[in-house]
Design a protein around this motif. Structure first.
Motif, short mmCIF file in Angstrom:
data_model
loop_
_atom_site.label_atom_id
_atom_site.label_comp_id
_atom_site.label_asym_id
_atom_site.label_seq_id
_atom_site.Cartn_x
_atom_site.Cartn_y
_atom_site.Cartn_z
N ARG A 1 -9.13 3.80 -9.85
CA ARG A 1 -8.89 2.94 -8.70
C ARG A 1 -8.13 1.66 -9.05
O ARG A 1 -7.76 0.89 -8.15
CB ARG A 1 -10.21 2.55 -8.05
N LYS A 2 -7.87 1.43 -10.32
CA LYS A 2 -7.20 0.20 -10.72
C LYS A 2 -5.84 0.06 -10.03
O LYS A 2 -5.49 -1.03 -9.54
CB LYS A 2 -7.03 0.16 -12.24
N GLN A 3 -5.09 1.14 -9.97
CA GLN A 3 -3.76 1.07 -9.35
C GLN A 3 -3.88 0.72 -7.87
O GLN A 3 -3.12 -0.10 -7.35
CB GLN A 3 -3.02 2.40 -9.51
N LEU A 4 -4.84 1.36 -7.17
CA LEU A 4 -5.02 1.07 -5.75
C LEU A 4 -5.41 -0.38 -5.52
O LEU A 4 -4.94 -1.03 -4.58
CB LEU A 4 -6.08 1.99 -5.16
N LEU A 5 -6.26 -0.91 -6.40
CA LEU A 5 -6.75 -2.27 -6.21
C LEU A 5 -5.73 -3.33 -6.60
O LEU A 5 -5.78 -4.46 -6.11
CB LEU A 5 -8.04 -2.46 -7.02
N LEU A 6 -4.82 -2.98 -7.50
CA LEU A 6 -3.85 -3.97 -7.99
C LEU A 6 -2.50 -3.89 -7.29
O LEU A 6 -1.83 -4.91 -7.12
CB LEU A 6 -3.64 -3.80 -9.50
N GLU A 7 -2.09 -2.69 -6.90
CA GLU A 7 -0.77 -2.52 -6.32
C GLU A 7 -0.71 -3.07 -4.89
O GLU A 7 -1.71 -3.12 -4.19
CB GLU A 7 -0.36 -1.05 -6.32
N ASN A 8 0.47 -3.46 -4.48
CA ASN A 8 0.72 -3.87 -3.10
C ASN A 8 1.42 -2.72 -2.38
O ASN A 8 2.59 -2.44 -2.64
CB ASN A 8 1.59 -5.13 -3.07
N TYR A 9 0.70 -2.06 -1.50
CA TYR A 9 1.25 -0.93 -0.77
C TYR A 9 1.64 -1.36 0.64
O TYR A 9 0.97 -2.19 1.26
CB TYR A 9 0.22 0.20 -0.69
N LYS A 10 2.71 -0.77 1.13
CA LYS A 10 3.17 -1.05 2.49
C LYS A 10 2.65 0.02 3.44
O LYS A 10 2.65 1.20 3.11
CB LYS A 10 4.70 -1.08 2.53
N PRO A 11 2.22 -0.38 4.63
CA PRO A 11 1.76 0.61 5.61
C PRO A 11 2.87 1.61 5.95
O PRO A 11 4.06 1.31 5.82
CB PRO A 11 1.40 -0.25 6.83
N THR A 12 2.47 2.77 6.39
CA THR A 12 3.40 3.84 6.71
C THR A 12 3.80 3.80 8.18
O THR A 12 3.16 3.10 8.99
CB THR A 12 2.76 5.20 6.40
N PRO A 13 4.84 4.55 8.56
CA PRO A 13 5.17 4.64 10.01
C PRO A 13 3.99 5.07 10.85
O PRO A 13 3.86 4.65 12.01
CB PRO A 13 6.29 5.68 10.02
N CYS A 14 3.11 5.88 10.29
CA CYS A 14 1.92 6.31 11.01
C CYS A 14 1.03 5.11 11.35
O CYS A 14 0.50 5.00 12.47
CB CYS A 14 1.15 7.34 10.19
N HIS A 15 0.84 4.21 10.39
CA HIS A 15 0.05 3.01 10.65
C HIS A 15 0.67 2.17 11.76
O HIS A 15 -0.04 1.66 12.65
CB HIS A 15 -0.05 2.15 9.38
N TYR A 16 1.99 2.05 11.73
CA TYR A 16 2.66 1.23 12.74
C TYR A 16 2.67 1.92 14.11
O TYR A 16 2.70 1.23 15.14
CB TYR A 16 4.07 0.88 12.28
N PHE A 17 2.64 3.24 14.15
CA PHE A 17 2.52 3.94 15.42
C PHE A 17 1.16 3.61 16.06
O PHE A 17 1.07 3.38 17.28
CB PHE A 17 2.65 5.45 15.23
N ILE A 18 0.12 3.58 15.25
CA ILE A 18 -1.21 3.21 15.75
C ILE A 18 -1.20 1.77 16.26
O ILE A 18 -1.79 1.45 17.29
CB ILE A 18 -2.27 3.41 14.66
#
Length: 464
Positions: A139-156
């Motif tokens: 989980r280190k990568q998930l907790l440290l990385e900065n991820y951008k929301p997907t088009p699916c998130h923005y559709f919601i």
């Protein structure tokens, strides 16, 4: 004679009319006793069985056509105002976050090096208490990385901005719905989130920033409270833990009034989340966007009661269930196109990603300076602020570069990492002073914490 008399009595009894039967009075308290109301689950099973045996008229079909075009028509005509969306890991894969069960790329396919008893043990609370290293390594990568929301998130988010989103239920713990700008009141994070963590021993609360700081130093996050060395567990729901109370409250509150259910990127294999798809009214259309058709109609009454009746995608009497075999982003773009929202969605994704890219770059610049500042703070703290020495304890560590993951113990094989002596000062709401000087306060608190002596001295040092 006794026999003849008995026969006569029987004959006389047989000649009695029903009105001559003795009436047994009902106790007054029993007559006034209210009938027991069925639970929602019992009522669902009752109605399901009644429909199965033809004792109820068939539900009304509200879709013009049982396909994605019919779903779009229903929205365009303004016939839905209370949409519920349900999401799994599939809506975040295009952001770079792997799902769990995909062959070769799923998270469960990459755990051989940890020798886990089973893949799900990575998220088992019992196994985490025994050995948190695999969890934090993965989980280190998930907790440290900065991820951008997907088009699916923005559709919601667009559904929310157009005023038709009743609630978004998600199994994900990545928090991308919040990053996408969806109102937290509209969110039900069924499996928790990584925004905060708690000590398994004393329940002290720590922020995500503090946990990240530990992981940057390649350390397992451990409590800094006085006389406590408990491991910090993120506030996510592990196997063996109960879902938040708010989950069941919102399921009972929301699903009975839902007029369109959209399910995105989930295998629908984890209960109780998977079973709530049947909590919507019988006429409510259900759209399932996923790469695989994992949900089907269940026939066994016990399975129906516990897990729900499933979907009827391929049945002749299907009147409401639509399956779109697609990646979540592609499916949302297709629906947006049918609704006339495609350009609006594309522009929103482009502008938000540009904004986040700028913010992430600034954050990375600050992170690069953090180790140097931490080192100065620690040195000055040890030299000038230490009133008396304290015993330093070896800390649990994540694998270092060049070190193998397999067979690793709680301490590094090359020697335990040493943690600087801590003051153990308590902040408000059970928050503790962070190990390295990073901010660690309640997410809901806007009060500034008092600047530490070390920080003041560092500021004085800079002025010189």
């Amino acid at each position: 004679m006794a026999g003849i008399g008995a026969e006569k009595n029987l004959d006389e009894a047989g000649d009695q009319s029903p009105s001559d039967d003795p009436i047994i009075p009902v106790p007054e308290d029993e007559a006034k006793k209210p009938k027991k109301e069925l639970t929602k689950d019992e009522e669902f099973l009752k109605e399901y069985l009644a429909r199965s045996f033809g004792l109820r008229p068939p539900p009304r079909q509200v879709l013009s056509t049982v396909d994605i075009q019919g779903i779009a028509n229903l929205i365009s005509e303004g016939k839905v105002r209370k949409v519920i969306t349900m999401a799994g890991a599939g809506i975040s894969t295009s952001a770079g976050i792997p799902d769990f069960r995909s062959m070769n790329t799923g998270l469960y396919s990459q755990l051989d090096k940890f020798n886990l008893p089973r893949p799900e043990a990575l998220f088992s609370i019992d196994y985490f208490k025994e050995n948190p290293i695999p969890y934090y390594t993965v989980r280190k990568q998930l907790l440290l990385e900065n991820y951008k929301p997907t088009p699916c998130h923005y559709f919601i988010r667009m559904l929310a901005e157009k005023g038709i989103l009743l609630r978004h239920f998600t199994q994900n713990i990545d928090g991308l719905e919040r990053v996408a700008g969806i109102d937290p009141e509209l969110l039900m994070e069924a499996h928790g989130s990584n925004r905060t963590g708690q000590c398994l021993h004393c329940s002290a609360t720590y922020t995500a920033e503090w946990i990240k700081d530990c992981l940057i130093r390649n350390e397992i996050p451990k409590c800094t409270a006085v006389d406590c060395t408990g491991v910090i567990k993120p506030d996510t729901v592990f196997y063996g833990e109960s879902l938040p109370k708010r989950f069941s409250e919102l399921v009972n509150q929301d699903f009975c009034q839902c007029d369109l259910l959209i399910i995105l990127g989930t295998s629908l294999k984890v209960q109780p989340f998977a079973g709530i798809t049947n909590k919507v009214p019988v006429e409510t259309p259900r759209l399932y966007i996923n790469l695989e058709k994992n949900a089907s109609e269940s026939k066994h009454p016990l399975c129906i009661l516990i897990f729900g009746g499933g979907f009827k995608f391929d049945d002749e009497d299907n009147y409401r269930d639509v399956f779109l075999q697609s990646k979540c982003d592609d499916g949302c773009y297709k629906l947006a196109e049918l609704l006339g929202w495609k350009d609006e969605l594309s522009n929103l994704v482009t502008s938000e990603h540009a904004r986040l890219g700028k913010e992430f770059k600034e954050e990375q610049e600050k992170t690069k300076q953090l180790p140097v500042l931490n080192q100065l703070l620690t040195q000055m703290s040890l030299q000038n602020d230490a009133e008396e020495p304290c015993s330093e304890k070896p800390d649990q560590s994540l694998p270092q570069k060049g070190q193998t993951d397999t067979g690793m113990t709680q301490a590094s094989s090359s020697g335990p990492n040493q943690k600087p002596c801590q003051s153990g000062k308590k902040l408000s709401n059970q928050m503790h002073e962070p190990v390295s000087g990073s901010t660690n306060r309640s997410p809901n608190s806007n009060k500034n914490t008092e600047q530490s002596k070390s920080t003041k001295k560092l500021a004085k040092y800079k002025r010189k």
